[in-house]
Design an enzyme around this catalytic site. Sequence first.
Site, PDB file in Angstrom:
ATOM      1  N   ARG A  30       0.831  -1.206   0.000  1.00 32.71           N
ATOM      2  CA  ARG A  30       0.000   0.000   0.000  1.00 32.71           C
ATOM      3  C   ARG A  30       0.861   1.250   0.000  1.00 32.71           C
ATOM      4  O   ARG A  30       1.896   1.295   0.678  1.00 32.71           O
ATOM      5  CB  ARG A  30      -0.889   0.042   1.253  1.00 32.71           C
ATOM      6  N   ASP A  31       0.410   2.255  -0.745  1.00 27.94           N
ATOM      7  CA  ASP A  31       1.081   3.552  -0.718  1.00 27.94           C
ATOM      8  C   ASP A  31       0.912   4.173   0.670  1.00 27.94           C
ATOM      9  O   ASP A  31      -0.171   4.133   1.255  1.00 27.94           O
ATOM     10  CB  ASP A  31       0.484   4.466  -1.796  1.00 27.94           C
ATOM     11  N   ILE A  32       1.974   4.738   1.190  1.00 28.05           N
ATOM     12  CA  ILE A  32       1.953   5.305   2.538  1.00 28.05           C
ATOM     13  C   ILE A  32       1.071   6.563   2.613  1.00 28.05           C
ATOM     14  O   ILE A  32       0.582   6.923   3.675  1.00 28.05           O
ATOM     15  CB  ILE A  32       3.407   5.620   2.975  1.00 28.05           C
ATOM     16  N   ASN A  88       4.604   7.464 -13.060  1.00 30.48           N
ATOM     17  CA  ASN A  88       5.133   8.818 -13.134  1.00 30.48           C
ATOM     18  C   ASN A  88       6.575   8.684 -13.619  1.00 30.48           C
ATOM     19  O   ASN A  88       7.309   7.805 -13.144  1.00 30.48           O
ATOM     20  CB  ASN A  88       5.100   9.481 -11.756  1.00 30.48           C
ATOM     21  N   GLU A  96       8.760  10.763  -7.548  1.00 29.65           N
ATOM     22  CA  GLU A  96       9.498  11.188  -6.347  1.00 29.65           C
ATOM     23  C   GLU A  96      10.437  10.110  -5.844  1.00 29.65           C
ATOM     24  O   GLU A  96      11.439  10.401  -5.197  1.00 29.65           O
ATOM     25  CB  GLU A  96       8.504  11.548  -5.229  1.00 29.65           C
ATOM     26  N   HIS A 101       7.983   1.976 -10.260  1.00 31.48           N
ATOM     27  CA  HIS A 101       6.775   1.456  -9.610  1.00 31.48           C
ATOM     28  C   HIS A 101       5.559   1.861 -10.415  1.00 31.48           C
ATOM     29  O   HIS A 101       5.500   2.956 -10.969  1.00 31.48           O
ATOM     30  CB  HIS A 101       6.673   1.953  -8.155  1.00 31.48           C
ATOM     31  N   HIS A 103       1.600   2.580 -10.191  1.00 33.70           N
ATOM     32  CA  HIS A 103       0.526   2.905  -9.254  1.00 33.70           C
ATOM     33  C   HIS A 103      -0.773   2.241  -9.710  1.00 33.70           C
ATOM     34  O   HIS A 103      -1.125   2.319 -10.895  1.00 33.70           O
ATOM     35  CB  HIS A 103       0.262   4.419  -9.232  1.00 33.70           C
TER      36      HIS A 103
HETATM   37  P1  5GP Z   1       6.034   8.629  -7.322  1.00 36.06           P
HETATM   38  O1  5GP Z   1       5.624  10.051  -7.054  1.00 36.06           O
HETATM   39  O2  5GP Z   1       7.512   8.432  -7.247  1.00 36.06           O
HETATM   40  O3  5GP Z   1       5.425   8.069  -8.600  1.00 36.06           O
HETATM   41  O4  5GP Z   1       5.357   7.763  -6.201  1.00 36.06           O
HETATM   42  C1  5GP Z   1       5.993   7.457  -5.009  1.00 36.06           C
HETATM   43  C2  5GP Z   1       4.913   6.998  -4.076  1.00 36.06           C
HETATM   44  O5  5GP Z   1       5.517   6.286  -3.024  1.00 36.06           O
HETATM   45  C3  5GP Z   1       4.128   8.149  -3.440  1.00 36.06           C
HETATM   46  O6  5GP Z   1       2.747   8.001  -3.742  1.00 36.06           O
HETATM   47  C4  5GP Z   1       4.433   8.033  -1.942  1.00 36.06           C
HETATM   48  O7  5GP Z   1       3.305   8.298  -1.143  1.00 36.06           O
HETATM   49  C5  5GP Z   1       4.886   6.590  -1.809  1.00 36.06           C
HETATM   50  N1  5GP Z   1       5.893   6.334  -0.781  1.00 36.06           N
HETATM   51  C6  5GP Z   1       7.003   7.070  -0.528  1.00 36.06           C
HETATM   52  N2  5GP Z   1       7.717   6.510   0.472  1.00 36.06           N
HETATM   53  C7  5GP Z   1       7.041   5.404   0.846  1.00 36.06           C
HETATM   54  C8  5GP Z   1       7.276   4.422   1.859  1.00 36.06           C
HETATM   55  O8  5GP Z   1       8.259   4.445   2.602  1.00 36.06           O
HETATM   56  N3  5GP Z   1       6.354   3.434   1.969  1.00 36.06           N
HETATM   57  C9  5GP Z   1       5.256   3.369   1.156  1.00 36.06           C
HETATM   58  N4  5GP Z   1       4.406   2.362   1.354  1.00 36.06           N
HETATM   59  N5  5GP Z   1       5.020   4.279   0.198  1.00 36.06           N
HETATM   60  C10 5GP Z   1       5.889   5.291   0.043  1.00 36.06           C
END
Ligand code: 5GP
Length: 112
Positions: A30-32, A88, A96, A101, A103
């Site tokens: 799960r996303d945090i 992304n 970020e 990954h 989503h």
């Molecule tokens: P991005 O913006 O890189 O496509 O998505 C990164 C996602 O990872 C974000 O939605 C963020 O909430 C999630 N995320 C960042 N750090 C962690 C973490 O330590 N654990 C989990 N489960 N999700 C994370």
Amino acid sequence: MKNDCIFCRIANGEVPKKFLYEDENIVVFRDINPCAPVHLLIVPKRHIRSINDITASDKEIISEMFIIGKDMAKKALVDRSGYKLLFNVEKGGGQEIFHLHLHLIGGWQKKS
Ligand code: 5GP
Ligand code: ZN
């Protein structure tokens, strides 16, 4: 594995995290900071920075990510209502965490 990469550390079991799915190549958790009622991350165990870095030799892992995304959507009961599967890509694309990954986002209330 890249030691300073949080998703490498999660995917390789160094950081405790409940996996909703795991096989030899991929984990799902799960996303945090979820942006919808269902927000899962489908993550390869191998470090790949972003979609910009995939090559023809990554064909299998990319297709496996989408198949697992579709299966997880069904498991989360959003397959019929609908969902998004998205990457992304790099900073301007909203990335970020620089470990590939996918989503899976869904579960919004139905508009009547
Ligand atoms: P991005 O913006 O890189 O496509 O998505 C990164 C996602 O990872 C974000 O939605 C963020 O909430 C999630 N995320 C960042 N750090 C962690 C973490 O330590 N654990 C989990 N489960 N999700 C994370
Ligand atoms: Zn990584």
